[in-house]
Motif scaffolding. Sequence first.
Motif, PDB file in Angstrom:
ATOM      1  N   VAL A   1       0.846  -1.187   0.000  1.00 31.37           N
ATOM      2  CA  VAL A   1       0.000   0.000   0.000  1.00 31.37           C
ATOM      3  C   VAL A   1       0.878   1.232   0.000  1.00 31.37           C
ATOM      4  CG1 VAL A   1      -1.937  -1.106   1.142  1.00 31.37           C
ATOM      5  CG2 VAL A   1      -0.143  -0.066   2.517  1.00 31.37           C
ATOM      6  N   VAL A   2       0.346   2.322  -0.578  1.00 29.33           N
ATOM      7  CA  VAL A   2       1.073   3.581  -0.648  1.00 29.33           C
ATOM      8  C   VAL A   2       0.187   4.685  -0.111  1.00 29.33           C
ATOM      9  CG1 VAL A   2       2.483   2.884  -2.610  1.00 29.33           C
ATOM     10  CG2 VAL A   2       0.260   3.957  -3.020  1.00 29.33           C
ATOM     11  N   GLY A   3       0.823   5.781   0.343  1.00 33.51           N
ATOM     12  CA  GLY A   3       0.078   6.949   0.801  1.00 33.51           C
ATOM     13  C   GLY A   3      -0.650   6.670   2.099  1.00 33.51           C
ATOM     14  N   SER A   4      -1.640   7.529   2.370  1.00 35.37           N
ATOM     15  CA  SER A   4      -2.399   7.408   3.607  1.00 35.37           C
ATOM     16  C   SER A   4      -3.319   6.205   3.538  1.00 35.37           C
ATOM     17  CB  SER A   4      -3.228   8.675   3.843  1.00 35.37           C
ATOM     18  OG  SER A   4      -4.058   8.510   4.968  1.00 35.37           O
ATOM     19  N   THR A   5      -3.342   5.438   4.588  1.00 33.02           N
ATOM     20  CA  THR A   5      -4.205   4.251   4.656  1.00 33.02           C
ATOM     21  C   THR A   5      -5.167   4.355   5.829  1.00 33.02           C
ATOM     22  OG1 THR A   5      -2.571   3.096   6.003  1.00 33.02           O
ATOM     23  CG2 THR A   5      -2.456   2.778   3.626  1.00 33.02           C
ATOM     24  N   ALA A   6      -5.503   5.590   6.177  1.00 31.17           N
ATOM     25  CA  ALA A   6      -6.379   5.772   7.346  1.00 31.17           C
ATOM     26  C   ALA A   6      -7.743   5.142   7.130  1.00 31.17           C
ATOM     27  CB  ALA A   6      -6.528   7.263   7.658  1.00 31.17           C
ATOM     28  N   THR A   7      -8.232   5.184   5.878  1.00 29.14           N
ATOM     29  CA  THR A   7      -9.562   4.643   5.607  1.00 29.14           C
ATOM     30  C   THR A   7      -9.501   3.270   4.981  1.00 29.14           C
ATOM     31  OG1 THR A   7      -9.601   5.717   3.429  1.00 29.14           O
ATOM     32  CG2 THR A   7     -10.490   6.964   5.291  1.00 29.14           C
ATOM     33  N   LEU A   8      -8.299   2.742   4.787  1.00 27.06           N
ATOM     34  CA  LEU A   8      -8.176   1.436   4.152  1.00 27.06           C
ATOM     35  C   LEU A   8      -8.778   0.378   5.059  1.00 27.06           C
ATOM     36  CD1 LEU A   8      -7.046  -0.068   1.704  1.00 27.06           C
ATOM     37  CD2 LEU A   8      -4.899  -0.362   2.949  1.00 27.06           C
ATOM     38  N   GLY A   9      -9.662  -0.420   4.509  1.00 28.32           N
ATOM     39  CA  GLY A   9     -10.292  -1.466   5.292  1.00 28.32           C
ATOM     40  C   GLY A   9     -11.542  -1.023   6.012  1.00 28.32           C
ATOM     41  N   GLY A  10     -11.910   0.249   5.902  1.00 27.19           N
ATOM     42  CA  GLY A  10     -13.078   0.722   6.622  1.00 27.19           C
ATOM     43  C   GLY A  10     -14.271   0.982   5.737  1.00 27.19           C
ATOM     44  N   GLY A  11     -14.166   0.707   4.419  1.00 26.00           N
ATOM     45  CA  GLY A  11     -15.267   0.991   3.516  1.00 26.00           C
ATOM     46  C   GLY A  11     -16.189  -0.194   3.346  1.00 26.00           C
ATOM     47  N   HIS A  12     -17.042  -0.090   2.304  1.00 26.93           N
ATOM     48  CA  HIS A  12     -18.008  -1.144   2.054  1.00 26.93           C
ATOM     49  C   HIS A  12     -17.343  -2.410   1.528  1.00 26.93           C
ATOM     50  CE1 HIS A  12     -21.398   1.465   2.825  1.00 26.93           C
ATOM     51  NE2 HIS A  12     -20.865   2.389   2.040  1.00 26.93           N
ATOM     52  N   GLY A  13     -16.174  -2.259   0.897  1.00 26.23           N
ATOM     53  CA  GLY A  13     -15.539  -3.426   0.285  1.00 26.23           C
ATOM     54  C   GLY A  13     -15.173  -4.490   1.291  1.00 26.23           C
ATOM     55  N   VAL A  14     -14.478  -4.109   2.361  1.00 28.31           N
ATOM     56  CA  VAL A  14     -14.085  -5.077   3.383  1.00 28.31           C
ATOM     57  C   VAL A  14     -15.310  -5.657   4.073  1.00 28.31           C
ATOM     58  CG1 VAL A  14     -12.823  -5.378   5.534  1.00 28.31           C
ATOM     59  CG2 VAL A  14     -11.835  -4.014   3.703  1.00 28.31           C
ATOM     60  N   VAL A  15     -16.304  -4.802   4.347  1.00 26.59           N
ATOM     61  CA  VAL A  15     -17.541  -5.292   4.957  1.00 26.59           C
ATOM     62  C   VAL A  15     -18.201  -6.320   4.055  1.00 26.59           C
ATOM     63  CG1 VAL A  15     -19.847  -4.645   5.735  1.00 26.59           C
ATOM     64  CG2 VAL A  15     -17.892  -3.177   6.260  1.00 26.59           C
ATOM     65  N   GLY A  16     -18.233  -6.030   2.750  1.00 22.81           N
ATOM     66  CA  GLY A  16     -18.828  -6.968   1.810  1.00 22.81           C
ATOM     67  C   GLY A  16     -18.081  -8.283   1.757  1.00 22.81           C
ATOM     68  N   MET A  17     -16.731  -8.232   1.765  1.00 27.24           N
ATOM     69  CA  MET A  17     -15.952  -9.473   1.764  1.00 27.24           C
ATOM     70  C   MET A  17     -16.231 -10.284   3.025  1.00 27.24           C
ATOM     71  SD  MET A  17     -12.218  -8.596   0.119  1.00 27.24           S
ATOM     72  CE  MET A  17     -11.826  -7.249   1.247  1.00 27.24           C
ATOM     73  N   ARG A  18     -16.284  -9.609   4.149  1.00 26.78           N
ATOM     74  CA  ARG A  18     -16.541 -10.322   5.398  1.00 26.78           C
ATOM     75  C   ARG A  18     -17.924 -10.960   5.388  1.00 26.78           C
ATOM     76  NH1 ARG A  18     -15.277  -6.414   8.535  1.00 26.78           N
ATOM     77  NH2 ARG A  18     -13.088  -7.010   8.716  1.00 26.78           N
ATOM     78  N   GLU A  19     -18.923 -10.249   4.857  1.00 27.13           N
ATOM     79  CA  GLU A  19     -20.259 -10.817   4.760  1.00 27.13           C
ATOM     80  C   GLU A  19     -20.284 -12.006   3.823  1.00 27.13           C
ATOM     81  OE1 GLU A  19     -22.710  -7.585   3.591  1.00 27.13           O
ATOM     82  OE2 GLU A  19     -22.956  -6.807   5.636  1.00 27.13           O
ATOM     83  N   ARG A  20     -19.532 -11.907   2.722  1.00 26.92           N
ATOM     84  CA  ARG A  20     -19.453 -13.042   1.800  1.00 26.92           C
ATOM     85  C   ARG A  20     -18.929 -14.286   2.509  1.00 26.92           C
ATOM     86  NH1 ARG A  20     -22.288 -12.655  -2.945  1.00 26.92           N
ATOM     87  NH2 ARG A  20     -22.018 -10.579  -3.834  1.00 26.92           N
ATOM     88  N   ALA A  21     -17.902 -14.107   3.307  1.00 27.68           N
ATOM     89  CA  ALA A  21     -17.330 -15.243   4.029  1.00 27.68           C
ATOM     90  C   ALA A  21     -18.309 -15.769   5.070  1.00 27.68           C
ATOM     91  CB  ALA A  21     -16.016 -14.825   4.688  1.00 27.68           C
ATOM     92  N   GLN A  22     -18.969 -14.880   5.792  1.00 30.91           N
ATOM     93  CA  GLN A  22     -19.896 -15.316   6.842  1.00 30.91           C
ATOM     94  C   GLN A  22     -21.101 -16.034   6.272  1.00 30.91           C
ATOM     95  OE1 GLN A  22     -20.693 -11.644   8.891  1.00 30.91           O
ATOM     96  NE2 GLN A  22     -18.803 -11.718  10.102  1.00 30.91           N
ATOM     97  N   LEU A  23     -21.535 -15.659   5.070  1.00 36.23           N
ATOM     98  CA  LEU A  23     -22.697 -16.302   4.466  1.00 36.23           C
ATOM     99  C   LEU A  23     -22.475 -17.787   4.214  1.00 36.23           C
ATOM    100  CD1 LEU A  23     -23.978 -13.613   1.931  1.00 36.23           C
ATOM    101  CD2 LEU A  23     -25.162 -14.476   3.950  1.00 36.23           C
ATOM    102  N   VAL A  24     -21.217 -18.193   4.023  1.00 36.27           N
ATOM    103  CA  VAL A  24     -20.921 -19.619   3.805  1.00 36.27           C
ATOM    104  C   VAL A  24     -20.286 -20.232   5.043  1.00 36.27           C
ATOM    105  CG1 VAL A  24     -20.745 -19.404   1.308  1.00 36.27           C
ATOM    106  CG2 VAL A  24     -18.712 -19.022   2.703  1.00 36.27           C
ATOM    107  N   GLY A  25     -20.396 -19.559   6.181  1.00 34.77           N
ATOM    108  CA  GLY A  25     -19.892 -20.112   7.421  1.00 34.77           C
ATOM    109  C   GLY A  25     -18.410 -19.911   7.659  1.00 34.77           C
ATOM    110  N   GLY A  26     -17.787 -19.005   6.912  1.00 35.51           N
ATOM    111  CA  GLY A  26     -16.352 -18.794   7.048  1.00 35.51           C
ATOM    112  C   GLY A  26     -16.010 -17.512   7.781  1.00 35.51           C
TER     113      GLY A  26
END
Length: 402
Positions: free
Chosen positions: A349-374
Motif C-alpha cells: 500500500v502507498v500513501g495514507s491508509t487511514a480509511t483502508l479497510g473501513g469501507g463497504h468493500g471489506v464489509v462486503g468481503m466479510r459478509e461473503r465469508a460469513q454467508l458460507v460459514g467462514g
Amino acid sequence: MIRSVSRTWLVVDIVGSVFGALITIPLSLAFISGGLSTWMQPEWLVLSIHVIIGVVMWGAAAISRLSPALALIIAWVAAIAQMACGFPPLPFNVAIFGVLFATSAWGSRRMLWFGGGSTVVGGIVAGLYMALLQFDTTGITAPAPPALRTLLIALMMGLTVGFALVIAWGAGLLWRVVRHGQQTREAQLRAETMAAEEQERARIARDMHDVVAHSLAVVIAQADGARYAASSHPELAQEALGTIATTARSALSDVRMLLTQLRHRQGDGPQPTLADLETLFAQVRQAGIEPRVTVDPMPPGEPPGAIQLAVYRILQEALTNALRHGAGDVDVNLAWLDNRVDIVVRNTVVGSTATLGGGHGVVGMRERAQLVGGTLVAEREHGSFVVMATLPIGAQSPASTR
C-alpha cells in the motif's frame, strides 16, 4: 377511555344492542306484569322505569367495545337502580354479559381486573338481593333457622349468578388471549419480513459494489494510463481505450444480470464461478497490475456453487482494493484443502491508509465469508494490506443455500 373502533364494528354493536333491547324488554314486561315492583306503585311508573333501565343497560352494551370502562359504570348504575326499584332479575339483564365480555376482551389491563372483580361483587350482591327481597323463605319447612336458610339461598343464588357472570368475563379473556396471540404472530411476521428485506438490501448493496466498483477501478486505471500515453505512445492509448470499452461492456452485462436476479430470486441467472477467475485476473493485468496467483493444493473436485461465488467475489474485491490503494503486483494464494479453502491476498500500500479497510468493500468481503460459514480478516501488515479468508467446504450456513 375511548378506544378507536371501526365504523363497521360500531354499527354492528349498535344494531345488535337495539335488536337485543327489542327482544328482551317486552319479555321483561311480560315477566313483571303480574307482580311488578316489590314496593313501587303505580303501574305506569313501574313500567316506564323498567323500560328506561332496560334501554340504559343495552345502551351500555352498545358502547362496550368503544369504551369498556364507561359501559361497566353505566351497567352498574342501571343494575343498582333496578334493585332500588325492587325489580327481580329480568331478560334485559343479559346485556350485562356483553359488557363484562368487553371489559376483558378490549379493556385495559386495569379494566380487565375491574371486570373480574365485578363478577365477584355482582354475584354476591345479586345473591343477597334475591335471597332477602325476592325469595320468600317463610313457606319453607326445615329444621334450620330462618337466618341460615336465607344465607344458604343467598349462597346458592350468588353462585348461580356469579358463575354466569364469570363465564361471560372468561369468554372475553379467552378472546383477548387469542387476539394477543394473533398480534404477536403478526408482529413476528413483520419482523421477519423486515429482517429479510434488510438482508436483501445488504445483498443488493454488496453485489452492486462487487460488480461496479471493480469495473470502475479498472476503467479509471486504464483511463489515467491512456491520458498520459496519448501524446507519446498513441498505440498504448488505443489499447487502453479498448480495455476500457471491454470492461465497461462486461460491467454493463453484470449489472443487467444483477437486475434480472432482483426481479426474480437471488439464485436466478448465472453466477460467477472459478472458471471466471482467469477473466478477472486478465482485467487486473490490463489495468497494470500483475496478480501472481498460486493455487496449492488444487481443488479436489467441483466445489459447491456458494463457495465458488464467495471465492470469486472476495478475490474481486481484494484485487479492486489493490488497484485503488496498492503499488506493484499482488500475491494471490489459494489452498483447496479437504474441508476448507484458504485465501490470502497481499499487496503493498502507498500513501495514507487511514480509511483502508473501513469501507463497504471489506464489509462486503466479510459478509461473503460469513454467508458460507467462514471468516475473513483484512489488516495492514508491514507496509502491506493482507486479506485472509477461510471458507469451509461442506458446512455452509443456511443463509448460503437460500
